[in-house]
Scaffold this active site. Structure first.
Site, PDB file in Angstrom:
ATOM      1  N   HIS A  78      12.608  71.051  78.901  1.00  0.00           N
ATOM      2  CA  HIS A  78      11.863  71.541  77.738  1.00  0.00           C
ATOM      3  C   HIS A  78      11.451  70.368  76.857  1.00  0.00           C
ATOM      4  O   HIS A  78      12.163  69.367  76.745  1.00  0.00           O
ATOM      5  CB  HIS A  78      12.648  72.593  76.947  1.00  0.00           C
ATOM      6  CG  HIS A  78      13.947  72.127  76.345  1.00  0.00           C
ATOM      7  ND1 HIS A  78      14.022  71.552  75.097  1.00  0.00           N
ATOM      8  CD2 HIS A  78      15.221  72.167  76.814  1.00  0.00           C
ATOM      9  CE1 HIS A  78      15.279  71.264  74.820  1.00  0.00           C
ATOM     10  NE2 HIS A  78      16.040  71.624  75.849  1.00  0.00           N
ATOM     11  N   ASP A 113      10.462  70.738  73.484  1.00  0.00           N
ATOM     12  CA  ASP A 113      10.752  70.926  72.063  1.00  0.00           C
ATOM     13  C   ASP A 113      12.137  70.368  71.746  1.00  0.00           C
ATOM     14  O   ASP A 113      12.957  70.144  72.645  1.00  0.00           O
ATOM     15  CB  ASP A 113      10.675  72.402  71.679  1.00  0.00           C
ATOM     16  CG  ASP A 113      11.724  73.246  72.400  1.00  0.00           C
ATOM     17  OD1 ASP A 113      11.780  73.168  73.650  1.00  0.00           O
ATOM     18  OD2 ASP A 113      12.495  73.956  71.734  1.00  0.00           O
ATOM     19  N   ASP A 118      18.154  65.617  74.723  1.00  0.00           N
ATOM     20  CA  ASP A 118      17.972  67.069  74.829  1.00  0.00           C
ATOM     21  C   ASP A 118      16.571  67.443  74.347  1.00  0.00           C
ATOM     22  O   ASP A 118      16.388  67.790  73.186  1.00  0.00           O
ATOM     23  CB  ASP A 118      19.034  67.766  73.979  1.00  0.00           C
ATOM     24  CG  ASP A 118      19.005  69.284  74.083  1.00  0.00           C
ATOM     25  OD1 ASP A 118      18.396  69.810  75.025  1.00  0.00           O
ATOM     26  OD2 ASP A 118      19.588  69.928  73.189  1.00  0.00           O
ATOM     27  N   GLU A 177      12.488  76.210  73.706  1.00  0.00           N
ATOM     28  CA  GLU A 177      13.831  76.518  74.184  1.00  0.00           C
ATOM     29  C   GLU A 177      14.854  76.533  73.065  1.00  0.00           C
ATOM     30  O   GLU A 177      15.742  77.389  73.031  1.00  0.00           O
ATOM     31  CB  GLU A 177      14.230  75.491  75.252  1.00  0.00           C
ATOM     32  CG  GLU A 177      15.519  75.835  76.007  1.00  0.00           C
ATOM     33  CD  GLU A 177      16.784  75.342  75.310  1.00  0.00           C
ATOM     34  OE1 GLU A 177      17.868  75.821  75.673  1.00  0.00           O
ATOM     35  OE2 GLU A 177      16.690  74.482  74.419  1.00  0.00           O
ATOM     36  N   HIS A 218      22.020  67.845  69.280  1.00  0.00           N
ATOM     37  CA  HIS A 218      21.930  68.676  68.070  1.00  0.00           C
ATOM     38  C   HIS A 218      22.614  68.036  66.866  1.00  0.00           C
ATOM     39  O   HIS A 218      22.817  68.697  65.848  1.00  0.00           O
ATOM     40  CB  HIS A 218      22.521  70.076  68.294  1.00  0.00           C
ATOM     41  CG  HIS A 218      21.818  70.885  69.327  1.00  0.00           C
ATOM     42  ND1 HIS A 218      21.876  72.269  69.358  1.00  0.00           N
ATOM     43  CD2 HIS A 218      21.028  70.551  70.373  1.00  0.00           C
ATOM     44  CE1 HIS A 218      21.156  72.723  70.373  1.00  0.00           C
ATOM     45  NE2 HIS A 218      20.635  71.684  71.011  1.00  0.00           N
TER      46      HIS A 218
END
Length: 455
Positions: free
Chosen positions: A87, A89, A125, A156, A420
């Site tokens: 992904h 995003d 990520d 995602e 994150h």
């Protein structure tokens, strides 16, 4: 296979440069963030795929979601088809004061014994894994020994309708094997298959007891306090050791590789005086047992609280579910438990939110064996199995859409990539080895597939 490693080494500078350029784009597909950077990332991914030899590069558009970049290459005669997922995003960066460098200015640094690394939001990520796919295609000059379908998602992290879309269009995802590159190694240098993903579900519970706040001196002691009733209800979700105590939730021992307690405490930032909760192995607590977290609580703030009996309180609960248990079934068990409570005789209002089932991989097929050989070649070590407590609802949808496909989860991340979190980073060596692994997998899987067909 050694030729592939040498080829990847020759491609490494270009891959690193393309990754840095992609990571500069703040492609945050969350409400309140600008649309243009997300679409710019989409365009850059599409161009990278075209330049790597992908044909029929296009986009799947659906309401309420950013585009999914797609592409395909037909399989050579007698070869299998592999679907590649990642992904483009990223998560919002959070408080930028916690970063050592601006989150969308990719910064190379020395990670000590782990070698060169690059820091940026979304670089691990999942943009590094996009470059893993691009790199594997470049190894073969855009003509790999397998057919390829590419699916690069654009929303995602926030979630959207694509999570449940695959069963409605199975031909788009038709393949013999899938590489879901949104994972990585349990430790740097340890090749790792993620073979299970927990599902998740949300539940909101609220309590109303009074028409409004009432003076705690005049009414406290008899007037039912909504916040205290809610806290009593929440306290029933765990036993005295911190284990989930809701009937009907599947739990079993984990027999693969896991983190040790010191690693976990460091990664989670557990304070020295705080114990870990629950009993049993960390693998069971994190991956094959349920987990319940109170994500939010609506109640008067301490700094502005009045001396009053609280009339209303609400909590949002997150439930993580065993990989093989249907998430909706587990959610119903939690709802039943809460609806059956009457703290001090007070009824609770319980509302089920979103849910998404987990995934448990089959690990005995030709694609898995080919990937295991490829990972041994790339890292020079025996692959291990781990699971993830994080849900990827799309994987369950893909498994339902193409039930015969083997699904492999690995990639360029590692457990200390700070996904994150501030200072997210990817190790350059892990990126290169992941490219080698995917390219060798293409070669080895094509060979095994033909041998099986000829048998």
């Amino acid at each position: 296979m050694r030729d592939i490693a040498r080829t990847v080494e020759g491609l490494a500078d270009g891959l690193r440069s393309d990754l840095v350029e992609l990571a500069r784009i703040p492609s945050i597909a969350f409400p309140g963030h600008p649309e243009a950077p997300v679409l710019r990332a989409r365009d850059q991914v599409a161009e990278l795929l075209r330049a790597a030899g992908m044909e029929s590069v296009g986009a799947l558009e659906m309401p309420g979601s950013y585009p999914v970049v797609t592409g395909s290459l037909p399989a050579p005669e007698g070869a299998p088809t592999v679907l590649l997922y990642a992904h483009y995003d990223v998560q919002p960066p959070g408080d930028q004061s916690h970063w050592d460098s601006p989150p969308f200015e990719p910064t190379e640094f020395d990670a000590g014994p782990l070698g060169p690394a690059i820091r940026a939001r979304g670089i691990a990520d999942d943009k590094a894994n996009i470059l893993v796919h691009i790199g594997a295609l470049r190894v073969f000059g855009g003509r790999p020994p397998v057919g390829v379908k590419v699916v690069i998602e654009g929303q995602e992290e926030y979630g959207g309708p694509f999570d449940t879309y695959p069963p409605s269009d199975p031909d788009l995802f038709g393949s013999d094997a899938m590489v879901i590159a949104d994972m990585g190694n349990v430790r740097p240098g340890v090749p790792t298959f993620t073979v299970a993903l927990r599902g998740d579900a949300e539940v909101v519970v609220e309590v109303r007891t009074l028409d409004g706040p009432r003076h705690s001196g005049e009414f406290g002691g008899a007037a039912p306090d909504a916040l205290i009733a809610l806290l009593h209800a929440l306290s029933t979700l765990h036993d005295a050791d911190g284990n989930v105590a809701v009937p009907g939730l599947l739990s079993e021992e984990w027999d693969g590789t896991t983190l040790d307690e010191a690693e976990f405490r460091r990664m989670a930032g557990v304070r020295p005086d705080a114990p870990l909760i629950g009993t049993g192995s960390l693998g069971r607590r994190l991956w094959t047992g349920p987990a319940i977290t109170v994500m939010g609580l609506d109640a008067p703030a301490v700094d502005t609280a009045a001396a009053a009996v609280v009339p209303y309180a609400r909590a949002k609960i997150n439930l993580r579910v065993h990989p093989r248990q249907d998430a909706a079934e587990a959610q119903r068990a939690l709802v039943r438990h809460l609806e059956g409570l009457r703290p001090f005789g007070v009824p609770l209002s319980v509302h089920a939110g979103d849910s998404g089932s987990g995934f448990a991989a089959q690990t005995g097929g030709p694609a898995y064996r080919a990937a295991a050989d490829a990972m041994r070649e790339a890292w020079g070590a025996e692959p291990v199995h781990m699971a993830s407590g994080g849900a990827i609802p799309l994987v369950a949808g893909l498994a339902k859409a193409v039930p015969g496909a083997e699904i492999l989860l690995f990639g360029a991340q590692d457990s200390e990539s700070n996904l994150h979190a501030p200072n997210e980073r990817v190790l350059v060596d892990e990126l290169k080895r992941a490219v080698v692994a995917e390219a060798v997998f293409f070669q080895e899987y094509a060979r095994r597939y033909r041998e099986r067909e000829d048998a």
